[in-house]
Design an enzyme around this catalytic site. Sequence first.
Site, mmCIF file in Angstrom:
data_model
loop_
_atom_site.group_PDB
_atom_site.id
_atom_site.type_symbol
_atom_site.label_atom_id
_atom_site.label_comp_id
_atom_site.label_asym_id
_atom_site.label_seq_id
_atom_site.Cartn_x
_atom_site.Cartn_y
_atom_site.Cartn_z
ATOM 1 N N CYS A 1 45.291 40.178 30.140
ATOM 2 C CA CYS A 1 44.945 41.524 30.590
ATOM 3 C C CYS A 1 45.845 42.570 29.940
ATOM 4 O O CYS A 1 47.003 42.733 30.350
ATOM 5 C CB CYS A 1 45.059 41.571 32.112
ATOM 6 S SG CYS A 1 44.691 43.164 32.816
ATOM 7 N N CYS B 1 46.823 45.535 32.137
ATOM 8 C CA CYS B 1 47.854 45.174 33.115
ATOM 9 C C CYS B 1 49.222 44.980 32.455
ATOM 10 O O CYS B 1 50.231 45.474 32.951
ATOM 11 C CB CYS B 1 47.487 43.869 33.812
ATOM 12 S SG CYS B 1 45.747 43.605 34.077
ATOM 13 N N ASP B 2 49.254 44.244 31.373
ATOM 14 C CA ASP B 2 50.550 43.774 30.856
ATOM 15 C C ASP B 2 50.978 44.423 29.541
ATOM 16 O O ASP B 2 52.136 44.272 29.138
ATOM 17 C CB ASP B 2 50.508 42.246 30.683
ATOM 18 C CG ASP B 2 50.284 41.546 32.014
ATOM 19 O OD1 ASP B 2 50.771 42.069 33.031
ATOM 20 O OD2 ASP B 2 49.623 40.494 32.053
HETATM 21 C C1 LIG Z 1 47.300 37.709 34.311
HETATM 22 C C2 LIG Z 1 46.459 38.738 34.976
HETATM 23 C C3 LIG Z 1 46.959 39.998 35.200
HETATM 24 C C4 LIG Z 1 46.195 40.962 35.809
HETATM 25 N N1 LIG Z 1 46.749 42.183 36.047
HETATM 26 C C5 LIG Z 1 46.016 43.138 36.671
HETATM 27 C C6 LIG Z 1 46.572 44.439 36.925
HETATM 28 O O1 LIG Z 1 47.725 44.726 36.585
HETATM 29 N N2 LIG Z 1 45.772 45.347 37.524
HETATM 30 C C7 LIG Z 1 44.496 45.077 37.911
HETATM 31 O O2 LIG Z 1 43.853 45.937 38.490
HETATM 32 N N3 LIG Z 1 43.931 43.858 37.667
HETATM 33 C C8 LIG Z 1 44.664 42.895 37.062
HETATM 34 N N4 LIG Z 1 44.096 41.680 36.784
HETATM 35 C C9 LIG Z 1 42.706 41.449 37.180
HETATM 36 C C10 LIG Z 1 42.618 41.192 38.724
HETATM 37 O O3 LIG Z 1 43.568 40.225 39.101
HETATM 38 C C11 LIG Z 1 41.225 40.723 39.109
HETATM 39 O O4 LIG Z 1 40.278 41.670 38.683
HETATM 40 C C12 LIG Z 1 41.112 40.549 40.633
HETATM 41 O O5 LIG Z 1 42.043 39.598 41.089
HETATM 42 C C13 LIG Z 1 39.714 40.090 41.022
HETATM 43 O O6 LIG Z 1 39.711 39.857 42.396
HETATM 44 P P1 LIG Z 1 38.641 38.876 43.073
HETATM 45 O O7 LIG Z 1 38.985 38.869 44.522
HETATM 46 O O8 LIG Z 1 37.278 39.255 42.671
HETATM 47 O O9 LIG Z 1 38.880 37.432 42.429
HETATM 48 P P2 LIG Z 1 40.160 36.484 42.343
HETATM 49 O O10 LIG Z 1 41.408 37.261 42.330
HETATM 50 O O11 LIG Z 1 39.857 35.591 41.193
HETATM 51 O O12 LIG Z 1 40.133 35.652 43.701
HETATM 52 C C14 LIG Z 1 39.135 34.682 43.938
HETATM 53 C C15 LIG Z 1 39.624 33.724 45.020
HETATM 54 O O13 LIG Z 1 38.552 32.828 45.337
HETATM 55 C C16 LIG Z 1 39.068 31.532 45.542
HETATM 56 N N5 LIG Z 1 38.008 30.532 45.321
HETATM 57 C C17 LIG Z 1 37.357 30.273 44.151
HETATM 58 N N6 LIG Z 1 36.445 29.290 44.326
HETATM 59 C C18 LIG Z 1 36.525 28.918 45.638
HETATM 60 C C19 LIG Z 1 35.848 27.939 46.433
HETATM 61 N N7 LIG Z 1 34.889 27.126 45.917
HETATM 62 N N8 LIG Z 1 36.179 27.801 47.749
HETATM 63 C C20 LIG Z 1 37.153 28.605 48.308
HETATM 64 N N9 LIG Z 1 37.830 29.541 47.590
HETATM 65 C C21 LIG Z 1 37.522 29.714 46.275
HETATM 66 C C22 LIG Z 1 40.186 31.435 44.495
HETATM 67 O O14 LIG Z 1 41.127 30.412 44.841
HETATM 68 C C23 LIG Z 1 40.780 32.850 44.568
HETATM 69 O O15 LIG Z 1 41.833 32.915 45.521
HETATM 70 C C24 LIG Z 1 44.859 40.674 36.206
HETATM 71 C C25 LIG Z 1 44.333 39.403 35.981
HETATM 72 C C26 LIG Z 1 45.115 38.440 35.377
HETATM 73 C C27 LIG Z 1 44.554 37.058 35.164
#
Ligand SMILES: Cc1cc2nc3c(=O)[nH]c(=O)nc-3n(C[C@H](O)[C@H](O)[C@H](O)COP(=O)(O)OP(=O)(O)OC[C@H]3O[C@@H](n4cnc5c(N)ncnc54)[C@H](O)[C@@H]3O)c2cc1C
Length: 304
Positions: free
Chosen positions: A132, A135-136
């Site tokens: 990202c 982000c970084d």
């Molecule tokens: C390295 C990195 C740095 C980032 N930095 C930033 C930043 O600085 N700013 C920013 O805005 N965004 C950042 N992002 C992006 C941001 O983290 C994501 O857009 C955000 O986390 C998405 O949220 P979400 O809840 O949709 O999914 P996720 O955060 O992916 O959460 C999904 C959850 O679902 C759970 N899950 C999946 N499958 C199952 C299942 N079958 N049963 C039960 N649970 C399940 C997973 O374990 C997880 O906890 C970054 C991403 C990465 C990888």
Amino acid sequence: MSEYDLVIIGAGPAGLTAGLYAARARMNVLLIEKAVPGGQVLITDWIENYPGFPEGISGFDLAEKIKEQALGLGLEIETAEVKGLDLSGKTKEVILKEKRIKTKSLIIASGASPKRLGVGEDKFMGKGVSFCATCDGPFFKEKVLVAVGGGDTAIQESLFLTRFAKKVYIVHRRDELRAAKILQERAFANDKIEFIWDSVVTGMDGFFSVEKVTVKNVKTGDESKVDANGCFIWIGILPNTEFIKGDVNTDEGGFILVDTKMQTNVPGVFAIGDVRDTPLRQIATAVGDAAIAAVSAEHYVENL
Ligand SMILES: Cc1cc2nc3c(=O)[nH]c(=O)nc-3n(C[C@H](O)[C@H](O)[C@H](O)COP(=O)(O)OP(=O)(O)OC[C@H]3O[C@@H](n4cnc5c(N)ncnc54)[C@H](O)[C@@H]3O)c2cc1C
């Protein structure tokens, strides 16, 4: 609870926020998470672009704050992996290993995972390896970076990195880019960017963090080491949808298609955050989706 009003799958920022809204609206809501609540935010060292934290906040602290707020409003979280769905009846069923959970409505917030190179980069997560730039990127002021990929994301994000880095090597396995022509033109005109064509990354070395990235030319087989402080990987992302076996409509990449209320093609089933088809995958967009979906689910249940 014999039947919940709402079950949410995934406790990333999207799922936790949906849970917060639903609990506050006094719905009978259950959030199911297979790992530690927080999602991808937990692998983010420092977040500088989430409103309300002008000094920035660690990913861990932000995840904890969102979780505590949701729990404080009465959200119930169960640790379990969702294995499948049964959406055939009016009551929806979420299938776990040991049991099935009945619910009137469902929010899928299972997120996505960046595609890995599989060359040992996991041990450098947060220590030079990132997926990202938004982000970084700011952490690499005047540093040398390797970026991997040749699509729109790789080029757009590499251009963003040049605001901070003194040099960005883009490693691409072919001798031409897939990215849009306008992005290509900008990248070719940027003197901080240098392309390493016909090549793949095969390894990384470093003591505490990335110091060298090994690059192999796929035509000649020659390997060389690039001195670099970081490696950004943009070879695609994969939605976490193993448990969805054609139950809802997705795009070609497997991302779930929704309408403006975040509802899928199945009434009462919603998808939010990184798992859905969306132009931007960030915490701010995930929590925005979540607020819409939670209110949509509430209206859906009220109207049953
Ligand atoms: C390295 C990195 C740095 C980032 N930095 C930033 C930043 O600085 N700013 C920013 O805005 N965004 C950042 N992002 C992006 C941001 O983290 C994501 O857009 C955000 O986390 C998405 O949220 P979400 O809840 O949709 O999914 P996720 O955060 O992916 O959460 C999904 C959850 O679902 C759970 N899950 C999946 N499958 C199952 C299942 N079958 N049963 C039960 N649970 C399940 C997973 O374990 C997880 O906890 C970054 C991403 C990465 C990888």
